[in-house]
Design a protein around this motif. Structure first.
Motif, mmCIF file in Angstrom:
data_model
loop_
_atom_site.group_PDB
_atom_site.id
_atom_site.type_symbol
_atom_site.label_atom_id
_atom_site.label_comp_id
_atom_site.label_asym_id
_atom_site.label_seq_id
_atom_site.Cartn_x
_atom_site.Cartn_y
_atom_site.Cartn_z
ATOM 1 N N UNK A 1 0.800 -1.226 0.000
ATOM 2 C CA UNK A 1 0.000 0.000 0.000
ATOM 3 C C UNK A 1 0.828 1.268 0.000
ATOM 4 N N UNK A 2 1.925 1.277 -0.756
ATOM 5 C CA UNK A 2 2.701 2.497 -0.947
ATOM 6 C C UNK A 2 3.599 2.904 0.202
ATOM 7 N N UNK A 3 3.859 2.019 1.161
ATOM 8 C CA UNK A 3 4.744 2.361 2.276
ATOM 9 C C UNK A 3 6.134 2.686 1.743
ATOM 10 N N UNK A 4 6.728 3.736 2.273
ATOM 11 C CA UNK A 4 8.051 4.162 1.832
ATOM 12 C C UNK A 4 9.077 3.872 2.913
ATOM 13 N N UNK A 5 10.234 3.343 2.495
ATOM 14 C CA UNK A 5 11.318 3.109 3.450
ATOM 15 C C UNK A 5 11.815 4.454 3.960
ATOM 16 N N UNK A 6 12.240 4.458 5.223
ATOM 17 C CA UNK A 6 12.715 5.696 5.851
ATOM 18 C C UNK A 6 13.886 5.367 6.773
ATOM 19 N N UNK B 1 7.131 4.701 7.754
ATOM 20 C CA UNK B 1 7.168 5.756 8.773
ATOM 21 C C UNK B 1 6.523 5.258 10.066
ATOM 22 N N UNK B 2 5.451 4.481 9.924
ATOM 23 C CA UNK B 2 4.755 3.954 11.107
ATOM 24 C C UNK B 2 5.679 3.050 11.917
ATOM 25 N N UNK B 3 6.469 2.216 11.241
ATOM 26 C CA UNK B 3 7.398 1.333 11.945
ATOM 27 C C UNK B 3 8.488 2.154 12.640
ATOM 28 N N UNK B 4 8.977 3.194 11.961
ATOM 29 C CA UNK B 4 10.005 4.064 12.553
ATOM 30 C C UNK B 4 9.464 4.780 13.786
ATOM 31 N N UNK C 1 8.891 5.141 19.929
ATOM 32 C CA UNK C 1 8.072 4.966 21.131
ATOM 33 C C UNK C 1 8.646 3.879 22.031
ATOM 34 N N UNK C 2 9.009 2.755 21.427
ATOM 35 C CA UNK C 2 9.547 1.645 22.206
ATOM 36 C C UNK C 2 10.901 2.003 22.817
ATOM 37 N N UNK C 3 11.710 2.762 22.102
ATOM 38 C CA UNK C 3 13.012 3.194 22.635
ATOM 39 C C UNK C 3 12.810 4.079 23.866
ATOM 40 N N UNK C 4 11.790 4.951 23.819
ATOM 41 C CA UNK C 4 11.472 5.785 24.985
ATOM 42 C C UNK C 4 11.011 4.930 26.163
#
Length: 132
Positions: A26-31, A41-44, A49-52
């Motif tokens: 669905x058009x997700x772009x690597x970042x 972007x959602x995974x990044x 969030x998890x790092x915090x």
């Protein structure tokens, strides 16, 4: 008007068509974030969030792109060539201190048929995947 052969046409089309990454859904772009490449972007954002949460001491052992071997009733599920065992690659794995369990998490914008199949196999192995 100049004519060309089919081989010339295919060569021209191949040169003009950028290679498509078949894993994109669905058009997700690597970042890239902090020198790390993410599939979307959602995974990044979830990684941040998890790092915090890890810095706050709520979770620990945060890892990404963890491979989990897939097992069937009769043993390892092998690739079509039969030389390697198939795996599920989790976006994130960490220990949640409030729950006292290891969490296997996948950040999905859209669940594919392949993902649902692997999730079902993991469930049969007694492994649950948290989809965020």
């Amino acid at each position: 008007m100049e004519r060309m052969t089919s081989a010339q046409l295919h060569a021209l089309q191949k040169a003009e068509t950028p290679k498509e990454d078949k894993r994109r859904v669905r058009g997700a772009q690597r970042i890239e974030v902090d020198g790390i490449m993410f599939d979307s972007k959602a995974e990044a954002n979830r990684w941040r969030q998890l790092a915090l949460l890890q810095r706050a001491g709520e979770i620990s052992g945060l890892r990404r792109q963890v491979e989990i071997p897939l097992e069937g009733r009769d043993g390892p599920i092998m690739t079509d060539g039969g030389k390697r065992q198939r795996v599920y690659r989790a976006d994130f794995v960490y220990v949640d201190h409030a729950l006292g369990v290891q969490v296997i998490e996948d950040r999905k914008g859209h669940e594919t048929d392949v993902f649902n199949l692997k999730k079902a196999i993991l469930s049969a192995q007694g492994i649950e995947v948290l989809v965020t």
